[in-house]
Design an enzyme around this catalytic site. Structure first.
Site, PDB file in Angstrom:
ATOM      1  N   GLU A  44     -38.736  55.347 -16.732  1.00  0.00           N
ATOM      2  CA  GLU A  44     -38.724  53.941 -17.074  1.00  0.00           C
ATOM      3  C   GLU A  44     -39.985  53.295 -16.107  1.00  0.00           C
ATOM      4  OE1 GLU A  44     -36.109  50.172 -14.698  1.00  0.00           O
ATOM      5  OE2 GLU A  44     -36.391  51.701 -13.711  1.00  0.00           O
ATOM      6  N   LYS A 113     -32.875  46.230 -20.450  1.00  0.00           N
ATOM      7  CA  LYS A 113     -31.876  46.346 -18.973  1.00  0.00           C
ATOM      8  C   LYS A 113     -31.666  45.211 -18.761  1.00  0.00           C
ATOM      9  CE  LYS A 113     -32.829  48.233 -14.188  1.00  0.00           C
ATOM     10  NZ  LYS A 113     -34.267  48.692 -13.094  1.00  0.00           N
ATOM     11  N   CYS A 148     -32.030  52.787 -16.073  1.00  0.00           N
ATOM     12  CA  CYS A 148     -31.902  53.061 -14.515  1.00  0.00           C
ATOM     13  C   CYS A 148     -30.800  52.328 -13.550  1.00  0.00           C
ATOM     14  CB  CYS A 148     -33.358  52.405 -13.943  1.00  0.00           C
ATOM     15  SG  CYS A 148     -33.701  53.137 -11.843  1.00  0.00           S
TER      16      CYS A 148
END
Length: 263
Positions: A44, A113, A148
Site C-alpha cells: 500500500e 480504498k 489493507c
C-alpha cells in the site's frame, strides 16, 4: 487459459516521499523475479508511504497518468507481468488511496480504498472510495483487489457467486497487529474459497515495524508462499484447478446469503 499462476509479494522497505528511490527499488525487485512470474504485488502507498499530514500527502498525490503509473505500466510491459499495489492519487481537489492492477498489455484497473483506518488520520487525508470490489480477468483468472484495512470487513470482501479466484491485498499493516493480519487473510481465503495475497510493506515507519508479514494462502487457508533466495520477496505457484476442486468438493457458495452492498 492459464490454470497456474506464479505470484510474487514484494515487501518494499518504502523510502518516505522519495518516489524515484521507491520506483528504482521496485525495478530491482522485478528484475530479480524468476521467469514466468505472472503477478507482482507491491505494498500500500508503495511510492510515498503514509503520514498524518493532508498537505504533504496532497503534494505527493498524482493523477493516473503521472510518473508513478507511467513507470508501473512500463515495468509491467518490460517484465510481461501484472503489477498491483496502491498509490496516493489525485482526482480534482480530492486525494485517494488508490489501488491499481496494471497488465503488461497496458490495461489498467483502479480501486479507491473504501475503509479508511480509524486509528490514524487517514479519513481526514483521503476520500472514501465509492466503488465496490469488481474483479478483472487476467490470464484465465478472476482477480479482485482491496487495500489493507478493507480486509477487516468480510461483507465487503464477499466472493458472491465465486466471482473471483484471487484476492490481492496491498497493505501497511504493522507487526503489532500482525496476528490479526495473518488470521484475517486466512479467514478471507477460507470463506471465499480463493487464493489471498497479503503484500505488506517492509522496514519500519512512525507506526511500527513490518518485516516478515507478507503471506500467500490457498483457497483452503493454507500458506503456500516460499521465499525468493537471498530476498524478503515471497512467491507462490497456485492452481485454478485446485480452487475448482475445492469449490466442487465443498460448494459453500450455493448456500451463501444473497445481499447487496451500497457503494
Amino acid at each position: 487459459m492459464n490454470t497456474n499462476l506464479r505470484i510474487a509479494a514484494i515487501p518494499l522497505d518504502i523510502v518516505r516521499f522519495d518516489k524515484q528511490a521507491n520506483l528504482i527499488n521496485v525495478e530491482r525487485a522485478l528484475a530479480s523475479l524468476p521467469a514466468g512470474t505472472d503477478i507482482a504485488v507491491l505494498p500500500e502507498l508503495f511510492s510515498t508511504g503514509f503520514v498524518n499530514d493532508a498537505t504533504l500527502m496532497a503534494d505527493a498525490a498524482e493523477s493516473n497518468t503521472g510518473l508513478t503509473m507511467q513507470t508501473i505500466a512500463s515495468l509491467a510491459a518490460r517484465y510481461n507481468l501484472a503489477i498491483a499495489g496502491s498509490f496516493a492519487a489525485k482526482t480534482g481537489h480530492k486525494i485517494y488511496n488508490r489501488g491499481f492492477f496494471v497488465e503488461p498489455s497496458g490495461d489498467e484497473t483502479f480501486y479507491d480504498k473504501h475503509h479508511l483506518f480509524c486509528m490514524s488520520a487517514e479519513a481526514k487525508v483521503f476520500g472514501h472510495g465509492g466503488e465496490c470490489v469488481r474483479p478483472v480477468r487476467f490470464r484465465g483468472w478472476n482477480v479482485a483487489l482491496i487495500v489493507c484495512y478493507d480486509l477487516r470487513f468480510p461483507a465487503w470482501c464477499r466472493n458472491r457467486g465465486n466471482s473471483y479466484d484471487l484476492l490481492l491485498v496491498p497493505a501497511n499493516w504493522p507487526s503489532v497487529r500482525g496476528y490479526a493480519w495473518e488470521h484475517l487473510l486466512i479467514a478471507r481465503a477460507i470463506e471465499n474459497q480463493a487464493v489471498v495475497v497479503g503484500a505488506n510493506r517492509g522496514g519500519s515507519d512512525d507506526y511500527g515495524d513490518y518485516d516478515g508479514n507478507s503471506y500467500i494462502f490457498d483457497s483452503n487457508g493454507r500458506m503456500v508462499s516460499y521465499p525468493l533466495e537471498d530476498s524478503q520477496i515471497i512467491l507462490a505457484d497456485v492452481s485454478l484447478d485446485d480452487i475448482a476442486r475445492n469449490r466442487q468438493k465443498l460448494p459453500v457458495a450455493q448456500d451463501a446469503d444473497d445481499f447487496d452492498i451500497k457503494c
